[in-house]
Design a protein around this motif. Structure first.
Motif, short mmCIF file in Angstrom:
data_model
loop_
_atom_site.label_atom_id
_atom_site.label_comp_id
_atom_site.label_asym_id
_atom_site.label_seq_id
_atom_site.Cartn_x
_atom_site.Cartn_y
_atom_site.Cartn_z
N THR A 67 -4.94 5.20 7.59
CA THR A 67 -5.31 5.81 8.87
C THR A 67 -5.34 7.33 8.76
OG1 THR A 67 -4.30 3.95 10.07
CG2 THR A 67 -4.72 5.96 11.33
N ILE A 68 -4.29 7.91 8.18
CA ILE A 68 -4.21 9.37 8.04
C ILE A 68 -5.30 9.90 7.11
CG2 ILE A 68 -2.75 11.27 7.23
CD1 ILE A 68 -1.88 10.03 9.92
N ASP A 69 -5.53 9.19 6.02
CA ASP A 69 -6.55 9.62 5.06
C ASP A 69 -7.94 9.66 5.68
OD1 ASP A 69 -4.62 9.88 3.12
OD2 ASP A 69 -5.13 8.02 2.05
N HIS A 70 -8.16 8.88 6.71
CA HIS A 70 -9.46 8.88 7.40
C HIS A 70 -9.49 9.84 8.59
CE1 HIS A 70 -10.16 5.32 4.94
NE2 HIS A 70 -11.43 5.41 5.26
N GLY A 71 -8.41 10.59 8.77
CA GLY A 71 -8.38 11.60 9.82
C GLY A 71 -8.06 11.08 11.20
N HIS A 72 -7.47 9.88 11.26
CA HIS A 72 -7.18 9.27 12.56
C HIS A 72 -5.66 9.19 12.79
CE1 HIS A 72 -11.38 8.74 12.54
NE2 HIS A 72 -11.40 7.69 11.74
N THR A 73 -5.28 8.63 13.92
CA THR A 73 -3.87 8.64 14.33
C THR A 73 -3.35 7.24 14.56
OG1 THR A 73 -4.23 10.77 15.44
CG2 THR A 73 -2.25 9.54 16.05
N PRO A 74 -2.19 6.87 13.97
CA PRO A 74 -1.54 5.60 14.31
C PRO A 74 -0.96 5.69 15.73
CG PRO A 74 -0.71 6.50 12.22
CD PRO A 74 -1.45 7.60 12.91
N ALA A 75 -1.45 4.85 16.62
CA ALA A 75 -1.05 4.94 18.02
C ALA A 75 0.39 4.50 18.26
CB ALA A 75 -1.99 4.12 18.90
N CYS A 76 0.86 3.52 17.49
CA CYS A 76 2.21 2.98 17.73
C CYS A 76 3.31 3.91 17.26
CB CYS A 76 2.37 1.62 17.05
SG CYS A 76 1.36 0.31 17.76
N LEU A 77 3.05 4.68 16.21
CA LEU A 77 4.08 5.51 15.60
C LEU A 77 4.61 6.54 16.60
CD1 LEU A 77 5.67 6.17 13.02
CD2 LEU A 77 3.80 7.72 12.38
N GLY A 78 5.86 6.38 16.99
CA GLY A 78 6.48 7.27 17.95
C GLY A 78 6.23 6.93 19.40
N TYR A 79 5.41 5.91 19.66
CA TYR A 79 5.11 5.53 21.04
C TYR A 79 6.35 4.94 21.69
CZ TYR A 79 2.80 3.22 24.99
OH TYR A 79 2.43 2.81 26.25
N LYS A 80 6.87 5.64 22.69
CA LYS A 80 8.10 5.23 23.38
C LYS A 80 9.24 4.98 22.38
CE LYS A 80 5.84 3.43 27.52
NZ LYS A 80 5.73 2.33 28.49
N GLY A 81 9.20 5.71 21.26
CA GLY A 81 10.25 5.60 20.26
C GLY A 81 10.02 4.56 19.19
N TYR A 82 8.87 3.88 19.20
CA TYR A 82 8.62 2.87 18.17
C TYR A 82 8.55 3.56 16.81
CZ TYR A 82 6.78 -1.16 15.71
OH TYR A 82 6.62 -2.19 14.82
N PRO A 83 9.23 3.01 15.78
CA PRO A 83 9.42 3.76 14.54
C PRO A 83 8.34 3.62 13.48
CG PRO A 83 10.76 1.78 14.49
CD PRO A 83 10.09 1.81 15.84
N ASN A 84 7.34 2.78 13.68
CA ASN A 84 6.40 2.48 12.61
C ASN A 84 4.95 2.54 13.07
OD1 ASN A 84 9.08 0.91 11.82
ND2 ASN A 84 7.95 1.35 9.94
N THR A 85 4.04 2.35 12.09
CA THR A 85 2.61 2.41 12.36
C THR A 85 2.06 1.11 12.93
OG1 THR A 85 2.20 4.09 10.67
CG2 THR A 85 0.35 2.65 11.21
N ILE A 86 2.54 -0.02 12.43
CA ILE A 86 2.04 -1.31 12.88
C ILE A 86 3.21 -2.19 13.32
CG2 ILE A 86 0.05 -1.17 11.34
CD1 ILE A 86 1.39 -3.19 9.49
N CYS A 87 2.89 -3.26 14.04
CA CYS A 87 3.88 -4.28 14.38
C CYS A 87 3.63 -5.48 13.47
CB CYS A 87 3.76 -4.71 15.84
SG CYS A 87 4.07 -3.40 17.03
#
Length: 280
Positions: A67-87
């Motif tokens: 995701t980062i290499d393509h210039g985009h943003t992981p939505a879950c990472l840090g969302y309401k404290g969620y610690p990772n990129t995916i579930c």
């Protein structure tokens, strides 16, 4: 990341106080399509790597870097404290499973739930993968969950009722002996991760939705189907992982849907993943 139905109803109060779902114009629809196209691309990139021996934490790292290499943003990472990129939700985990160092094993089923942000727009999808060989009861569950997704999508019509989505899903699951999780639901998607309309995967007896589906709406359909009870429990330690109350198996599939004037458009369709009618 799907809100508890009861909490949503309390927060929103009476129906006439419910915010209206955004109606997206052509320029906004193009943004949703771009975000969802990358989301599907990420799912296909992860697909061949979901196999016995890999850890869900490694899958998370791969998703983050891609995701980062393509210039985009992981939505879950840090969302309401969620610690990772995916579930990553394995076996009895319904949703919001946190990636960890435990390797996937033959016989497991695992749901990967991906949400990405592209130029400010969200794309959201999930798939349940079978780590072969799997038991027949697990295969049947995954099949029913997949078919429930499309039963819900097929019920979407411009100016139809939102409740028809949940009605179709619930009918398909229950006649086959499976239950539909009621505490978590689909959601509107756009520049915000979660917005109106909420999309229950069953028809609530109290306060059923009166929302009319309009062209320009965008939302997820993501039924969670269990072999046992529909009831769930939240992990008291990590405050994210949701399991079936009886620890029975759970499976889920999800697509982002844009409602157009001619019907539902599946925005997160992958090139290499299962299509409607697929047999697991």
């Amino acid at each position: 990341m799907k809100g508890l139905w009861s909490n949503i109803m309390q927060a929103l109060g009476q129906k006439n106080a419910r915010p209206k779902a955004p109606i997206h114009n052509e320029e906004e629809r193009a943004g949703l399509r771009r975000a969802s196209r990358f989301n599907a691309q990420l799912m296909d990139f992860l697909r061949p790597q979901v196999k016995a021996g890999i850890t869900t934490l490694e899958l998370d790292r791969i998703a983050y870097e891609y995701t980062i290499d393509h210039g985009h943003t992981p939505a879950c990472l840090g969302y309401k404290g969620y610690p990772n990129t995916i579930c990553t939700s394995v076996n009895e985990v319904v949703c919001h499973g946190i990636p960890n160092k435990t390797p996937l094993r033959e016989g497991d089923i695992v749901n990967l739930d991906l949400t990405t942000i592209v130029d400010g727009w969200h794309g959201d999808s999930s798939e349940t993968f079978l780590i072969e060989p799997v038991a027949e009861d697990a295969r049947k569950l995954v099949q029913v969950a997949f078919d429930c997704l499309y039963a819900g999508i097929d019920a979407i019509h411009p100016y139809g009722k939102l409740t028809e989505i949940g009605r179709a899903i619930e009918r398909h699951a229950r006649v086959r002996g499976y239950s539909v999780v009621q505490e978590y639901q689909g959601h509107g998607l756009g520049r915000e991760f979660h917005q109106e309309p909420g999309v229950p995967h069953f028809v609530p007896k109290l306060n059923p939705s009166t929302v009319v589906i309009e062209p320009g709406m965008c939302f997820t359909v993501e039924p969670m189907i269990n072999t046992g009870t529909w009831r769930t429990m939240l992990d008291k330690y990590d405050k994210w992982t949701v399991r079936t109350m009886d620890l029975s198996l759970s499976a889920q599939f999800e697509h982002t849907i844009l409602v157009t004037e001619s019907g539902p458009e599946i925005l997160t369709m992958t090139e290499h993943g299962p299509k409607q009618g697929h047999q697991f």
